[in-house]
Design an enzyme around this catalytic site. Structure first.
Site, PDB file in Angstrom:
ATOM      1  CG  PHE A 375      39.230  59.400  25.232  1.00  0.00           C
ATOM      2  CD1 PHE A 375      39.191  58.665  24.067  1.00  0.00           C
ATOM      3  CD2 PHE A 375      40.412  60.026  25.571  1.00  0.00           C
ATOM      4  CE1 PHE A 375      40.310  58.537  23.256  1.00  0.00           C
ATOM      5  CE2 PHE A 375      41.533  59.916  24.777  1.00  0.00           C
ATOM      6  CZ  PHE A 375      41.484  59.170  23.611  1.00  0.00           C
ATOM      7  CB  CYS A 376      32.704  60.896  26.932  1.00  0.00           C
ATOM      8  SG  CYS A 376      31.854  60.423  25.445  1.00  0.00           S
TER       9      CYS A 376
END
Ligand SMILES: Cc1ncc(COP(=O)(O)O)c(C=O)c1O
Length: 453
Positions: A375-376
């Site tokens: 998720f970055c």
């Protein structure tokens, strides 16, 4: 920030109408099912109202700012009115500027580009990469992940205490985590920042779609958010807040629209006077439809009422939490504790399952769209998983045998357009997959699991 989590009367609180609500997708096991979009944290579906507003405006679309024709003037008015609507939505100070950008990432990069010389930046390691990475040209202090909201404030205070209070400094903080959904103590962090002569920017990418954001109440200096997470997927974002740093810096992009006067100098060079308004950082032809769509979404959410939207979302969160709590193999990820206030974003790991495999089975066998991976937010996932995370895993090979640590996670996220049936189907699917296993076989393709058709 106080939000109501009162019990909801479902009859007065139906989901808002969004595009895609009737779209059916094929299942590998046969038949079709309506798609359950549970990846709002990445991109939310467009509100029907936003789509209708854009469609109604589209025939009148024209170039903004420089056209003499009627449609250009109309478009210019709509563009500037969109600014005013966003300022109202964010409860900005009268002196604040609203700059239209492409996204939250773009907004934070813009702010990074206008930092005064020698600016110190303080950022928690828990941030989304869009909040973590733009400051690398400045003097950045990356703060350890706190385990309570109170510890977050203490950590920031400690970090700020040693600095020269007269030098410029900026704190960047996310209002709601894109991984855990947990709410951060923005107002207290703003108080701490200001007490030490620092400014603060709020990354509201995940907060603004779920909660009212008041620049004045939170006392933040800037706010950034993206249209596509706010039900307005037309390529625009916003940076709103203090004008001074924006006005003093070189334009983010040099070009037409940002310049007031350009002259050829005798020495052969070119001189330019830049605008001091928001246009200074909006060179080129602005995305008027994107801005108009954001304004439409702001109005739609305000009219629906955040008290109602929050109450409905809390009801969905409780359904998901209660459903997952019944499955011992599931561990919900959290920094501040499972009961911490959050928006409709939850990440979890499933013992013995590769997250990519699990997410692929949710999609292929149940028509449910979630997200898997990191998720970055790699440093945050490392803290939450307690191991070196990996974006990908071998499909079928359980990444985490019982007792082992997971290498990445699954995220479910939802919002104003989510019907109860979507989260109910999700909870049932999680239980069935863990109890019975996947019905289909999957293979790895490009590092992701896909059905082996
Ligand atoms: C908290 C947070 N900040 C920033 C971003 C970046 O948003 P965008 O991709 O729209 O620039 C995201 C995207 O997921 C996010 O969740």
């Amino acid at each position: 920030m106080s939000v109501s989590t009162a019990a909801v009367d479902q009859s007065v609180c139906a989901p808002l109408s969004v595009l895609g609500r009737d779209v059916t997708v094929p299942l590998v096991t046969g038949g079709d099912v309506t798609h359950a979009a549970l990846d709002y944290a990445a991109s939310a579906p467009a509100l029907q109202r936003v789509w209708d507003d854009v469609a109604a405006y589209a025939p009148y679309y024209g170039s903004v700012h420089r056209g003499a024709g009627y449609l250009s003037q109309l478009s210019t008015d709509l563009f500037e009115n969109a600014r005013a609507t966003v300022a109202e939505f964010l409860d900005c100070r009268t002196s604040d500027q609203v700059v239209f950008t492409r996204s939250t990432t773009d907004s934070l990069n813009l702010l990074a580009a206008v930092l005064p010389a020698d600016c110190q930046v303080f950022v928690f390691e828990t941030e989304h990469h869009a909040s973590l990475l733009p400051w690398r040209g400045a003097r950045v202090t990356c703060l350890d992940a706190p385990r309570t909201p109170h510890e977050a404030v203490e950590t920031l205070e400690r970090a700020l205490a040693g600095r020269d209070p007269h030098g410029p400094a900026l704190v960047c903080v996310t209002g709601a985590s894109n991984v855990t959904g947990e709410l951060w103590p923005v107002r207290d962090l703003a108080t701490a920042a200001h007490a030490h002569g620092a400014r603060i920017v709020l990354d509201a990418a995940q907060l603004a779609p779920h909660h009212p954001v008041s620049v004045r109440d939170l006392d933040v200096d800037w706010v950034a958010f993206s249209g596509h997470k706010l039900y307005a997927p037309f390529g625009s974002g916003v940076l709103a807040g203090r004008a001074d740093w924006l006005q003093q810096a070189e334009p983010y992009l040099a070009g037409g629209g940002a310049s007031r006067k350009v002259t050829r100098r005798e020495d052969g060079g070119v001189s330019v006077e830049w605008h001091e308004s928001a246009a200074r950082h909006e060179a080129g032809s602005p995305n008027v439809i994107g801005a108009y769509a954001i304004a439409s979404a702001c109005k739609a959410l305000t009219e629906a009422g955040f008290d109602t939207l929050v109450a409905r979302e809390q009801h969905l969160i409780e359904k998901v939490r209660a459903g997952l709590a019944e499955v011992p193999e599931v561990r919900v990820l959290s920094l501040f504790g499972e009961d911490a206030p959050r928006v409709g974003v939850l990440s979890f790991v499933v013992e013995g399952w590769n997250s990519s495999h699990f997410a692929a089975a949710l999609s292929a066998e149940y028509g449910i769209g979630v997200r898997d991976g990191l998720f970055c937010a790699h440093p945050l996932l490392r803290t939450l998983l307690g191991t070196d995370p990996q974006t990908q895993g071998e499909c079928g090979a359980p990444e985490a045998a019982p007792g082992e640590k997971s290498l990445n996670a699954i995220r479910v996220s939802f919002g104003a357009g989510t019907p109860d049936e979507h989260v109910e189907r999700f909870v049932t699917a999680v239980r069935e997959l863990i109890t019975n296993g996947a019905k289909w076989t999957y293979r790895t393709e490009g590092g992701r699991c896909v059905p082996a058709v």
